[in-house]
Design a protein around this motif. Sequence first.
Motif, PDB file in Angstrom:
ATOM      1  N   ALA A  73       6.942   8.328  11.168  1.00  0.00           N
ATOM      2  CA  ALA A  73       6.202   7.411  10.293  1.00  0.00           C
ATOM      3  C   ALA A  73       6.016   6.043  10.941  1.00  0.00           C
ATOM      4  O   ALA A  73       6.803   5.615  11.780  1.00  0.00           O
ATOM      5  N   THR A  74       4.982   5.373  10.499  1.00  0.00           N
ATOM      6  CA  THR A  74       4.675   4.061  11.048  1.00  0.00           C
ATOM      7  C   THR A  74       5.399   2.950  10.306  1.00  0.00           C
ATOM      8  O   THR A  74       5.651   1.892  10.871  1.00  0.00           O
ATOM      9  N   THR A  75       5.739   3.168   9.049  1.00  0.00           N
ATOM     10  CA  THR A  75       6.394   2.123   8.264  1.00  0.00           C
ATOM     11  C   THR A  75       7.544   2.633   7.412  1.00  0.00           C
ATOM     12  O   THR A  75       8.501   1.899   7.172  1.00  0.00           O
ATOM     13  N   GLU A  76       7.446   3.872   6.915  1.00  0.00           N
ATOM     14  CA  GLU A  76       8.349   4.249   5.833  1.00  0.00           C
ATOM     15  C   GLU A  76       9.463   5.195   6.272  1.00  0.00           C
ATOM     16  O   GLU A  76       9.406   5.810   7.337  1.00  0.00           O
TER      17      GLU A  76
ATOM     18  N   ASN B  82      20.516  -8.954  11.464  1.00  0.00           N
ATOM     19  CA  ASN B  82      19.371  -8.858  10.563  1.00  0.00           C
ATOM     20  C   ASN B  82      19.622  -9.652   9.279  1.00  0.00           C
ATOM     21  O   ASN B  82      20.120  -9.108   8.302  1.00  0.00           O
ATOM     22  N   PRO B  83      19.248 -10.933   9.277  1.00  0.00           N
ATOM     23  CA  PRO B  83      19.470 -11.732   8.063  1.00  0.00           C
ATOM     24  C   PRO B  83      18.363 -11.568   7.025  1.00  0.00           C
ATOM     25  O   PRO B  83      18.304 -12.342   6.062  1.00  0.00           O
ATOM     26  N   ASN B  84      17.479 -10.546   7.210  1.00  0.00           N
ATOM     27  CA  ASN B  84      16.346 -10.347   6.289  1.00  0.00           C
ATOM     28  C   ASN B  84      16.692  -9.374   5.181  1.00  0.00           C
ATOM     29  O   ASN B  84      17.624  -8.582   5.294  1.00  0.00           O
ATOM     30  N   ARG B  85      15.788  -9.326   4.198  1.00  0.00           N
ATOM     31  CA  ARG B  85      15.940  -8.370   3.101  1.00  0.00           C
ATOM     32  C   ARG B  85      15.299  -7.028   3.455  1.00  0.00           C
ATOM     33  O   ARG B  85      15.271  -6.114   2.655  1.00  0.00           O
ATOM     34  N   LEU B  86      14.721  -6.921   4.655  1.00  0.00           N
ATOM     35  CA  LEU B  86      14.118  -5.667   5.102  1.00  0.00           C
ATOM     36  C   LEU B  86      15.009  -5.033   6.166  1.00  0.00           C
ATOM     37  O   LEU B  86      15.498  -5.739   7.052  1.00  0.00           O
ATOM     38  N   PRO B  87      15.161  -3.711   6.119  1.00  0.00           N
ATOM     39  CA  PRO B  87      15.833  -3.039   7.243  1.00  0.00           C
ATOM     40  C   PRO B  87      14.858  -2.933   8.412  1.00  0.00           C
ATOM     41  O   PRO B  87      13.643  -2.932   8.215  1.00  0.00           O
ATOM     42  N   HIS B  88      15.387  -2.850   9.630  1.00  0.00           N
ATOM     43  CA  HIS B  88      14.513  -2.687  10.790  1.00  0.00           C
ATOM     44  C   HIS B  88      15.046  -1.553  11.670  1.00  0.00           C
ATOM     45  O   HIS B  88      16.185  -1.614  12.122  1.00  0.00           O
TER      46      HIS B  88
ATOM     47  N   SER C  51       0.888  -1.160   0.000  1.00  0.00           N
ATOM     48  CA  SER C  51       0.000   0.000   0.000  1.00  0.00           C
ATOM     49  C   SER C  51       0.925   1.209   0.000  1.00  0.00           C
ATOM     50  O   SER C  51       2.004   1.148   0.568  1.00  0.00           O
ATOM     51  N   PHE C  52       0.524   2.243  -0.612  1.00  0.00           N
ATOM     52  CA  PHE C  52       1.434   3.364  -0.840  1.00  0.00           C
ATOM     53  C   PHE C  52       0.967   4.578  -0.054  1.00  0.00           C
ATOM     54  O   PHE C  52       0.062   5.300  -0.491  1.00  0.00           O
ATOM     55  N   PRO C  53       1.565   4.802   1.103  1.00  0.00           N
ATOM     56  CA  PRO C  53       1.120   5.922   1.937  1.00  0.00           C
ATOM     57  C   PRO C  53       1.547   7.266   1.345  1.00  0.00           C
ATOM     58  O   PRO C  53       2.369   7.320   0.436  1.00  0.00           O
ATOM     59  N   TYR C  54       0.968   8.312   1.907  1.00  0.00           N
ATOM     60  CA  TYR C  54       1.312   9.682   1.522  1.00  0.00           C
ATOM     61  C   TYR C  54       2.158  10.301   2.621  1.00  0.00           C
ATOM     62  O   TYR C  54       2.070   9.915   3.784  1.00  0.00           O
ATOM     63  N   LEU C  55       2.965  11.274   2.233  1.00  0.00           N
ATOM     64  CA  LEU C  55       3.780  11.976   3.219  1.00  0.00           C
ATOM     65  C   LEU C  55       3.038  13.202   3.737  1.00  0.00           C
ATOM     66  O   LEU C  55       2.507  14.001   2.956  1.00  0.00           O
TER      67      LEU C  55
ATOM     68  N   PHE D 182      11.937  -1.986   0.709  1.00  0.00           N
ATOM     69  CA  PHE D 182      11.279  -3.260   0.427  1.00  0.00           C
ATOM     70  C   PHE D 182       9.935  -3.068  -0.285  1.00  0.00           C
ATOM     71  O   PHE D 182       9.247  -4.032  -0.587  1.00  0.00           O
ATOM     72  N   VAL D 183       9.535  -1.807  -0.508  1.00  0.00           N
ATOM     73  CA  VAL D 183       8.292  -1.546  -1.242  1.00  0.00           C
ATOM     74  C   VAL D 183       8.669  -1.399  -2.716  1.00  0.00           C
ATOM     75  O   VAL D 183       9.586  -0.655  -3.042  1.00  0.00           O
TER      76      VAL D 183
END
Length: 564
Positions: A219-222, A421-427, A186-190, A283-284
Amino acid sequence: MRLPPLALAATSAAAAVAGAARVEVWWDVGSVRVNRAGHGARTGVGVNGTLPVAPVYATQGDTLVLHVRNRLAESTSVHAHGILQAGTPFMDGPAMVTQCGIPPNGSFTYEYRLDRAGTFWLHGHDHHQNSDGLRTPLVVYDRPGEAPIAYDSEYLLSFEDWYHSEFSKRIAETLDPALPFPPPASFPYLLVNGVDANRTQTLRFEPGCTYRIRLVNMATTEWVRFAMPGHEMRVIEADGVYSRPHTATALSLGPGQRYSVLVTAHGSAQFNFRYHMSLYASFVPQVAGMSPRRYTGMIEYARGAPTADVRDAAAVDAAEAAGDLDRLPLGKDSDVALRALAAQPPLPVDRTVQAVLGGATIADGSTRDVINGMTYAAPRVPTLYSALSLGPLAANSTLYGPQTNTVVLGHNQGVEVVIHNPNRLPHPMHLHGHTFQIIEYGPVDPSLLPAGADPPPGLGVQRYRGHPMRRDTVVVPAFQYVRVRFRASNPGAWLLHCHMDIHFAMGMAMTFVTAPDVLQRTIAVPDAMLQLCAAQGIPLEGNAAGNLGLSLDGLPPVPVLSPA
Ligand SMILES: [Cu+2]
């Protein structure tokens, strides 16, 4: 928003008085209908009937008195992100960690001692209400004349990502085993300073003046990338800690992070300029016009002057394509390149804690996030209250419940946490109650990589030089580890969690209980706070299951996990 000149700063929220002031703020937290980005109305969690929540300004040494009344149909709580709560761990806010949530129709008054100047923020810490709007900057000015770095005036830019749908819907979709995982992007707005970033305010610059620009990513995700092409930015603060001025070509802020930069205006008012912001997450999937979403604001030297054509988009594209923004948040450098202005040698390590981030599938087929193979779930008793009530048993970390991933620390231990962090997403990992030294980044141990993982080549080790920077939220880039250190000098119960709310809700959290023996001798939780539990039938003492001994009978079962 333009902030008042420093000498007047203390007048912004309360009457200025010589010395420390009590800055009082009233929040009626409730459900609101809002159309924040101009793309349709939805429900949000507002304050005093509206969104955005007004920023809070105070001065070092003040006490912020925040009166919260809950008009939601669910409990609420407030966390002052970056405020260390030394001696007041019960004021930290996360529900079922340091308090019971404020029940519907209930109220509670937080008191925060603002003993450090810097850029902080206030946000909900129950039911992820910050994701629906319950968030605002908290600026703590230096006392007049005490700022360690000189500047003429300042601006504040706060960032929010705003989604089409409420958090409860997004997390339900994420956790529904009948739906594909991950859910469609989903593509949030700034939003900037609470409004659609397309209507971002103009920064007015006087030739030759030096401005401090405070950036807060709520931000909650981005992530937010910020640049001022045609001007030099010098980072002087990260997460409430002053740094030596460090030139950055651009800044990338993960959820929860803050920076201050100094910018000196050009000597002439011949041209105006633009500043650039993009809202993105590595990751988006990149979709033209939707991710990253790009916005610009004006830097106005003179009304009507031509705008200098300093392009930024090509540089952004290159950095985004290479996935460099997470790894090099200062443009050309990682934040390990910063040095704290108040130098502190690297802490000696008494104890090392490994924290391996990951994902897992539970028995119903839905996905969770884990630290060390465990997905976080709240205990029956707030963890701090367990620490206060278990006597000598409070040193036994298993009694806080396996689902809280608790590690008990001894008073004043030097603690190194290695977050893998062995994932493809940063945390973006946030530790409550402390700032940590950033010691080192490096490639994750290959033995931790899931099957099929494909880390990019050339992820080298980057280590602090001279002395380390400190902050409270660190982005652990994809396929990397970060080594952070802190001293367990603040007795309490402190969460370490991913500040992407979806990941936090999926269980990427663990708890440090520091010095329960000292807590038991020194801390008394205010009565009004204990009554929040009593009103909801939540026990005030005992282990995670509410028992006074070793038995964890009655604890909800640990979900059966298999690596995703
Ligand atoms: Cu995360």
